[in-house]
Design an enzyme around this catalytic site. Structure first.
Site, PDB file in Angstrom:
ATOM      1  N   ASP A 238     -29.813  12.097  30.571  1.00 44.87           N
ATOM      2  CA  ASP A 238     -28.701  11.305  31.336  1.00 44.87           C
ATOM      3  C   ASP A 238     -28.584  11.150  32.570  1.00 44.87           C
ATOM      4  OD1 ASP A 238     -27.622  13.143  29.392  1.00 44.87           O
ATOM      5  OD2 ASP A 238     -25.729  12.448  29.382  1.00 44.87           O
ATOM      6  N   ASN A 248     -30.308  17.076  30.757  1.00 44.52           N
ATOM      7  CA  ASN A 248     -29.856  15.927  29.639  1.00 44.52           C
ATOM      8  C   ASN A 248     -29.285  17.476  28.567  1.00 44.52           C
ATOM      9  OD1 ASN A 248     -31.148  14.281  27.383  1.00 44.52           O
ATOM     10  ND2 ASN A 248     -32.086  16.013  26.337  1.00 44.52           N
TER      11      ASN A 248
HETATM   12  O1  MRU Z   1     -22.954  15.337  25.578  1.00 44.13           O
HETATM   13  P1  MRU Z   1     -23.218  14.320  25.442  1.00 44.13           P
HETATM   14  O2  MRU Z   1     -23.526  14.058  23.162  1.00 44.13           O
HETATM   15  O3  MRU Z   1     -22.982  13.170  25.707  1.00 44.13           O
HETATM   16  O4  MRU Z   1     -25.001  14.001  25.247  1.00 44.13           O
HETATM   17  C1  MRU Z   1     -25.871  13.501  25.186  1.00 44.13           C
HETATM   18  C2  MRU Z   1     -27.364  13.735  25.457  1.00 44.13           C
HETATM   19  O5  MRU Z   1     -27.696  14.722  26.282  1.00 44.13           O
HETATM   20  C3  MRU Z   1     -28.791  12.746  25.060  1.00 44.13           C
HETATM   21  O6  MRU Z   1     -29.639  13.564  25.300  1.00 44.13           O
HETATM   22  C4  MRU Z   1     -28.882  11.579  26.455  1.00 44.13           C
HETATM   23  O7  MRU Z   1     -27.217  10.863  26.893  1.00 44.13           O
HETATM   24  C5  MRU Z   1     -29.828  10.199  26.529  1.00 44.13           C
HETATM   25  S1  MRU Z   1     -28.799   9.694  25.344  1.00 44.13           S
HETATM   26  C6  MRU Z   1     -30.074   8.400  25.176  1.00 44.13           C
END
Ligand code: MRU
Length: 351
Positions: A238, A248
């Site tokens: 992220d 992440n």
């Molecule tokens: O809370 P989320 O579902 O948005 O979290 C998503 C993640 O942590 C993913 O691993 C990250 O965004 C990478 S997506 C290519």
């Protein structure tokens, strides 16, 4: 399957809260609905929320009555509302800043004509969307080159697939590439408490493509590694700080510690838009905290005593020393990350 699409001046979002039970698209006709969808995780995953926010800003721009600097001021206000929806994934700010820059540039060149700015904003949002698909293919090809074994078993956490991007995915893009080449044996998907992105989304997405997947609870990752069943961990990101610390989904750090203990390589797959070159290390990454309900309830059913204290960070930070390599669309980064990330920044030409 596409996670989002733009048609007839509306943004259609695959409603990820409804998966795997039903495949439904949400039609967003204004930026408020886009902001709400991001907040509720109807669209989620760092690259996907960046693209959704770009189109959200386009929808917002179409509502602005002011012209000249008034237009740009209103646009910046709407961008702020979208920016505040989720604080950790930097792709959101990256996409909004790209849109704001395009609007400013056009208003300077074309003497502030809103219709022209709208056209440029639509082209910019489209570019961000198309670019995400291209970038994922490049990440996937670089990532697949890391694997030398004839057949590999990969463990992944959360969902960094087509659902989290425009299509193909980052971590799951690498997995798709290996599967296409006949070099993947199976995927272990952590269920990813509390919101179960692994169980609801990753398992579903892989099964759609008939890629063998075994679902485990997060607490089973250790024994699966100890049994020697996993050759590598691949996850998304992220936000990545300048020193290679990676934010992440919550639980990623635990998986990285387990991988080190069992001498299993731990790979992160992420586009350059997930790097925050302004942050020296992961300690400054803002970590979203979400509602206690997500922990005290499972699928709306209470699973904890009412009133219990809850800590619910949506993300954690994995320190760079636990990361074997970071796969980007420009190539594979390794330690020392300060140096390889400097190189990455020079490839993309600043910012
Ligand atoms: O809370 P989320 O579902 O948005 O979290 C998503 C993640 O942590 C993913 O691993 C990250 O965004 C990478 S997506 C290519």
């Amino acid at each position: 399957m596409v996670s989002l699409r733009w048609k007839d001046d509306c943004l259609f979002l695959l409603n990820q809260v409804k998966l795997p039970g039903s495949v439904e698209y949400i039609q967003c006709k204004d930026y408020r609905r886009v902001a709400e969808a991001i907040r509720r995780l109807e669209v989620r995953g760092a690259p996907a929320i960046g693209v959704a926010a770009a189109y959200g800003l386009l929808l917002g721009a179409a509502e602005i009555k002011e012209t000249g600097t008034g237009f740009l001021e209103k646009l910046a206000e709407i961008a702020e509302i979208l920016r505040q929806t989720r604080p950790t994934a930097v792709n959101l700010s990256w996409a909004l800043d790209k849109m704001l820059d395009a609007a400013k540039e056009t208003s300077r060149e074309k003497d502030s004509r809103p219709q022209e700015i709208l056209t440029v904003l639509e082209m910019t949002a489209q570019f961000i969307m198309n670019e995400d698909s291209n970038v994922n293919r490049r990440i996937s090809a670089f990532g697949a080159s890391l694997f030398k074994d004839a057949k590999t078993v990969i463990l992944t956490h959360c969902n960094a697939g087509a659902l989290a991007t425009v299509e193909y995915g980052t971590a799951l893009g690498i997995i798709r590439e290996l599967w296409k080449e006949g070099r993947l044996d199976r995927v272990f998907a952590d269920e990813t408490r509390p919101l179960l992105q692994g169980a609801r989304l990753t398992a579903w997405e892989l099964m759609q493509d008939e890629i063998p997947v075994t679902l485990i609870t997060d607490s089973m990752a250790g024994v699966v590694m100890k049994n020697g069943w996993v050759q590598a961990v691949v996850v998304g990101a992220d936000r990545i700080a300048r020193n290679g610390d990676v934010a992440n989904k919550i639980g990623t750090y635990t998986v990285a510690v387990l991988a080190e203990k069992h001498h299993i390589p731990f790979y992160v797959a992420a586009p350059v838009s997930s790097f925050d070159f302004s942050l020296p290390d992961g300690s400054a990454i803002p970590i979203e905290e979400r509602s206690a309900n997500e922990v005290t309830h499972c699928c709306s059913v209470p699973i904890a005593p009412q009133g219990v204290a809850v800590y619910n960070p949506a993300f954690d930070v994995t320190p760079n020393e636990l990361i074997t390599a970071i796969v980007t669309e420009y190539g594979i980064l390794r330690a020392p990350y300060n140096k390889s990330i400097d190189w990455l920044q020079s490839q993309k030409g600043g910012k």
